[in-house]
Design a protein around this motif. Structure first.
Motif, mmCIF file in Angstrom:
data_model
loop_
_atom_site.group_PDB
_atom_site.id
_atom_site.type_symbol
_atom_site.label_atom_id
_atom_site.label_comp_id
_atom_site.label_asym_id
_atom_site.label_seq_id
_atom_site.Cartn_x
_atom_site.Cartn_y
_atom_site.Cartn_z
ATOM 1 N N THR A 129 8.969 8.127 3.316
ATOM 2 C CA THR A 129 7.640 8.672 3.097
ATOM 3 C C THR A 129 7.551 10.183 3.254
ATOM 4 O O THR A 129 6.637 10.800 2.725
ATOM 5 N N ASP A 365 1.632 7.814 -1.588
ATOM 6 C CA ASP A 365 1.255 6.466 -1.127
ATOM 7 C C ASP A 365 1.896 6.125 0.211
ATOM 8 O O ASP A 365 2.136 4.950 0.517
ATOM 9 N N THR A 368 -0.390 3.810 2.286
ATOM 10 C CA THR A 368 -1.072 2.724 1.583
ATOM 11 C C THR A 368 -0.104 1.690 1.023
ATOM 12 O O THR A 368 -0.500 0.556 0.758
ATOM 13 N N ASN A 369 1.145 2.060 0.843
ATOM 14 C CA ASN A 369 2.132 1.138 0.272
ATOM 15 C C ASN A 369 2.806 0.357 1.394
ATOM 16 O O ASN A 369 3.534 0.930 2.208
ATOM 17 N N GLU A 371 5.300 -1.501 1.371
ATOM 18 C CA GLU A 371 6.749 -1.594 1.229
ATOM 19 C C GLU A 371 7.470 -0.678 2.220
ATOM 20 O O GLU A 371 8.535 -1.023 2.738
ATOM 21 N N TYR A 372 6.871 0.486 2.500
ATOM 22 C CA TYR A 372 7.499 1.416 3.443
ATOM 23 C C TYR A 372 7.537 0.837 4.856
ATOM 24 O O TYR A 372 8.529 0.977 5.577
#
Length: 722
Positions: A129, A365, A368-369, A371-372
């Motif tokens: 990120t 993102d 908000t994602n 997946e991270y």
């Protein structure tokens, strides 16, 4: 049929075809190329220098200081310098934070374990990120390892002393790597940038010569057109670090990068559109563009200012009304004129817009994602499993399993296994070299000179691999690490083998644990990611199809076209990268498992990507063709008709993207009926247009529509995913 007459980009070679043997792969990857020998010499000199300093000054853990040099083997000096600065900042923070935390957790095992998991998760989260992902990752990696120090250094004062010594140990290696890159045959990033620009201008000349029939058509323009400008922008950033004068010319270089990219992509599109013989006026204009490209290329080669040339004749009739090549020819002429301005004595071209977002610390993102977060938690879980196993068997020598989990854990299962394979392979080769050295050479050594020669020989082997392609570079780093652990065990000759045994056991354990965790917990497969990336590129192309309907302002259109162009470049590259990683997938479920079926899936991606890129290049040729063909000069009915057809093209590409990503398997819109409707509309409305030039542009756009429709249809019927 019309669909059979359209050209497609040549498919790239299969990444891992079954017919290629391991020896053939190694022969190709280990073959010499310009600059490889010099880069290898730089690494050897730096490693030898660090070794002598460590032995002379009795710096602890000398193998780490020598090894870190191989981690900074970069293509050019400014990149090494930037990486070194980032690493030293991360090293300082990564040591300071855990040392402060250890003041509270040294005697509290449960708290130290919790902090270790938190630091591992934070490092992996920042790796994905943070804009400078390496900065956050190194902080997390070093912090996690410092938390394990009390397990094998029980005295607090000694634990702190050992941790603090890591800063000069690593800093010495980093400084030596940066110094040798700057002093031994340094590579100037500005010169490399000019070489890349010249190569694209030469590829444009070759493509135009092929269209004119005066030279052999090569795939250089198509390859460079789909490669994007990421490398060029990185070289520009490096040049600004080395040369302060480049900072003042940032706008000029940005314009050069954008304009040369426009030239090469348009030339590649022209190759796709050249299915019929050239007309006399088309030939004349292309000859002039080719001559201008050659003249501007020589200006770049000779590093001089371009002379002013007379402007193109006003009111020149377009090349063959109705020719699909007209938008490409006009775009070539426009880009050449702007490039002339950018290289001339006057104001540089300002139409380029490739600047990245500034002042941002995290990716858009980042928070908000999910997946991270999943990625960080998976990695932290693997780290803690390894730590528990290491503690349960009371074997601190295998603590490399924790480092392995943090380094090898990547975004997908295939990427993780790929890097793990390189790590194991490199460690085995380096351990074999070290074993033979201990067995045959070290017992007869009596001075630092003999050790230096041995380390130089081993470093040369590892460095040759490190400075190779990304397919094998990481294996070279592991060759160096395993070799140094064997032969640099202290300040006198030793013959112990248990160190490398422990390291290999740790590497194997870490690879096993991280692979199983990534396979069973929130699995992300590269075989699925490659289709997701292709779908993202197709959606960018869908937006590109309707870019003219969103604004009549040429500046706004140019900025949006450039943004979509960069997005598609990145997505195509990510799709290819995931296809390479998918070769290592363990998943046997579904069609993208191991064996022939997996290979067929990657070949389907290659074919679909080649078709999509041919559509993309054709779109770029008309994207900036007088905002939606000079709407101020067109009847309203014709404007709406053209934009309706553009919307259908965009909808078709979006539907193909859904198929590739398996979100919705919806039927493709019929393109033939809207094409017939817009054809009839153009034939009716052009009679009301007074300007012959505008008429020619409208008819040329119709000709491009006829070219692009069968390409989209061919892409739509291809087997994207089964």
């Amino acid at each position: 049929m019309l669909a059979d007459q359209t050209a497609a980009l040549p498919q790239p070679p299969r990444p891992f075809p079954q017919r290629i043997a391991l020896l053939h792969f190694l022969r190709r990857e280990l073959a010499p190329f310009p600059g490889r020998t010099v880069a290898t010499v730089r690494v050897v000199v730096a490693c030898v220098t660090v070794l002598v300093l460590c032995m002379t000054l009795h710096v602890p853990e000398p193998y780490l200081s020598v090894w870190v040099v191989t981690r900074f083997a970069m293509e050019e000096s400014s990149q090494t310098l930037l990486t070194a600065i980032v690493f030293l900042i991360a090293l300082t923070v990564g040591l300071a934070v855990p040392l402060v935390l250890l003041t509270f957790a040294m005697d509290q095992a449960w708290l130290r374990v919790c902090l270790m998991a938190a630091m591992a998760a934070a490092g992996l989260f920042f790796r994905r990120t943070f804009v400078i992902g390496a900065l956050g990752f190194v902080i997390g990696l070093i912090g996690t390892m410092i938390m394990t120090v009390p397990d094998f250094v029980s005295v607090p004062e000694l634990a702190v002393r050992f941790s603090l010594w890591l800063w000069p140990v690593f800093a010495l290696g980093v400084a030596a790597a940066a110094a040798t890159d700057l002093l031994i045959a340094p590579t100037d990033p500005e010169a490399l940038l000019r070489i890349e620009l010249i190569a694209r201008l030469r590829a444009t000349e070759d493509a135009l010569a092929g269209c004119l029939g005066t030279g052999r058509t090569e795939a250089g323009a198509g390859r460079l057109a789909t490669a994007g400008i990421t490398k060029l922008l990185a070289l520009l950033k490096g040049a600004e670090v080395v040369h302060s004068s480049v900072i003042t010319r940032h706008a000029q270089y940005s314009a050069l990068i954008t304009l040369v990219d426009r030239l090469v992509t348009t030339a590649a599109a022209l190759e796709l559109l050249s299915t019929t013989p050239l007309r006399a006026d088309e030939r004349e204009r292309l000859q002039r563009v080719a001559a201008d490209c050659g003249r501007l290329r020589r200006v770049l080669e000779e590093r001089r200012v371009a002379e002013r040339t007379p402007p193109r004749e006003g009111g020149q009739p377009p090349a063959g009304g109705g020719s699909a090549r007209l938008p490409a020819i006009v775009e070539l002429e426009h880009a050449v004129d702007l490039l002339q301005q950018a290289l001339g004595p006057g104001v540089v071209a300002t139409e380029s817009s490739s600047d990245a977002e500034r002042g941002r610390l995290f990716v858009p993102d980042a928070f908000t994602n999910p997946e991270y977060v999943h990625y960080a938690l998976k990695g932290a879980l693997a780290v803690m499993v390894c730590y528990v196993l290491q503690s349960a068997v009371d074997w601190p020598g295998i603590r490399t399993c924790i480092i392995t989990c943090l380094i090898v854990g990547l975004t997908s299962e295939g990427a993780t296994i790929q890097k793990g394979t390189l790590r194991i392979s490199g460690a085995v080769v380096g351990a074999a070299m070290g074993f033979l050295a201990i067995l045959l050479l070290i017992p007869g050594m009596e001075s630092i000179t003999s050790l230096t020669l041995l380390v130089a020989a081993g470093t040369a082997v590892a460095a040759w691999v490190v400075v190779g392609s990304p397919r094998i570079a990481y294996a070279g780093v592991q060759i160096a690490f395993a070799f140094y652990v064997c032969v640099i065990q202290g300040f006198e000759p030793t013959s112990y083998f248990y160190t490398i045994r422990d390291r290999l056991v740790g590497i194997l354990l870490g690879n096993t644990v991280i692979t199983l965790v990534f396979y069973y917990v929130w699995p992300v497969q590269a075989s699925a990611a490659m289709w997701t990336s292709l779908a993202s590129a197709l959606r960018a192309m869908a937006q590109l199809a309707t870019v003219g309907s969103r604004s009549d302002d040429q500046t706004v259109v140019a900025r949006e076209v450039q943004g979509l162009r960069l997005q598609a470049y990145g997505d195509f590259a990510a799709a290819q990268r995931s296809a390479d990683e998918a070769a290592f997938e363990l998943s046997a479920e579904g069609p993208e498992g191991l064996g022939a079926v997996a290979l067929a899936a990657r070949e389907r991606l290659q074919r679909a990507t080649a078709d999509a890129q041919s559509v993309f290049l054709t779109q770029l040729a008309v994207a900036q063709q007088r905002p939606n063909v000079a709407p101020a000069e067109l009847p309203d009915a014709l404007i709406h008709g053209l934009r309706r057809f553009d919307a259908v093209v965009g909808e078709s590409l979006a539907a193909i993207a859904d198929r590739a990503e398996r979100t919705v398997d919806r039927a493709l819109p019929d393109l033939r009926t809207p094409l017939a409707a817009v054809t009839d509309l153009i034939r009716t409305e052009v009679a009301t247009i007074a300007s012959p030039e505008v008429v020619a542009h409208v008819e040329a756009r119709l000709a491009v529509y006829r070219e692009i429709v069968p390409r989209i249809e061919r892409l739509g019927v291809s087997e994207l995913r089964r």
